[in-house]
Design an enzyme around this catalytic site. Structure first.
Site, short mmCIF file in Angstrom:
data_model
loop_
_atom_site.label_atom_id
_atom_site.label_comp_id
_atom_site.label_asym_id
_atom_site.label_seq_id
_atom_site.Cartn_x
_atom_site.Cartn_y
_atom_site.Cartn_z
N HIS A 157 0.83 -1.20 0.00
CA HIS A 157 0.00 0.00 0.00
C HIS A 157 0.87 1.26 0.00
O HIS A 157 0.68 2.16 -0.81
CB HIS A 157 -0.92 -0.02 1.23
N GLU A 158 1.84 1.29 0.90
CA GLU A 158 2.71 2.46 1.00
C GLU A 158 3.60 2.59 -0.23
O GLU A 158 3.89 3.70 -0.69
CB GLU A 158 3.55 2.41 2.27
#
Length: 158
Positions: A67-68
Site C-alpha cells: 500500500h505504501e
C-alpha cells in the site's frame, strides 16, 4: 525484526511487485496505532506500524508495505498517488495491497466513554457526548427545543 531488515524487505517487495527499486528509507514506528503505515511526500520515506507487525504478522504487514509503495511509486511517477485517485486504486489491486489495515485490539480498549448527556426540554430526546459543550449554542435536532446538559457519573456506570 529491526529497521535494517524492514528496509531490505521493502526493497525486495518493491522490486518483486512493482519492478522498480525503493531508494529511500523504511523504518518501524512504534507509536503508530490508528494506521498501518505512512508515506512522506517530502522525504519519500515510509513508516510501518510495529504494533501491526507484532499483532498480525508478516503477511498482513507485507500488504501494508505494498500500500505504501503504491503511494511512493505513483508519487515519483507524478501520477495520482492519493487514496481517491484511480491510478492508486488500480495499482493497489494489481499488486495485492490492502486498502485498510486491521484494527489493533489496544485501540478499541482506549476508547473514551461518554461523559455528558444533552436532554431536550420539549421532546426529551437524549444526545450523548464525550466533550463538554455549551447547550445555549445548540438546539434539539428533532423539535428545535432547548437542551440541558447533564454530567454522567462514570463511577457507577459499567
Amino acid at each position: 525484526m529491526d529497521d535494517q531488515e524492514l528496509q531490505q524487505w521493502v526493497e525486495r517487495v518493491s522490486l518483486a511487485s512493482f519492478g522498480r527499486p525503493f531508494q529511500h528509507r523504511a523504518r518501524f514506528n512504534r507509536r503508530l496505532r490508528a494506521t498501518g503505515g505512512r508515506y512522506f511526500t517530502r522525504s519519500h520515506d515510509i513508516e510501518i506500524s510495529w504494533q501491526q507487525y507484532t499483532e498480525y504478522g508478516a503477511e498482513d504487514v507485507e500488504k501494508i508495505i505494498k500500500h505504501e509503495l503504491c503511494h511512493y511509486h505513483l508519487h515519483l511517477l507524478k501520477k495520482g498517488y492519493q487514496h481517491r485517485d484511480a491510478d492508486f486504486k488500480t495499482l493497489l489491486a494489481q499488486v495485492g495491497g490492502t486498502r485498510f489495515c486491521k484494527a489493533l485490539p489496544t485501540a478499541a480498549k482506549r476508547r473514551e466513554p461518554y461523559r455528558y448527556k444533552l436532554v431536550c426540554s420539549s421532546c426529551r430526546t437524549e444526545y450523548l457526548r464525550k466533550r463538554k459543550l455549551d447547550p445555549r449554542k445548540y438546539a434539539c435536532g428533532k423539535c428545535r427545543g432547548k437542551l440541558k446538559l447533564h454530567t454522567l457519573d462514570l463511577a457507577h456506570k459499567s
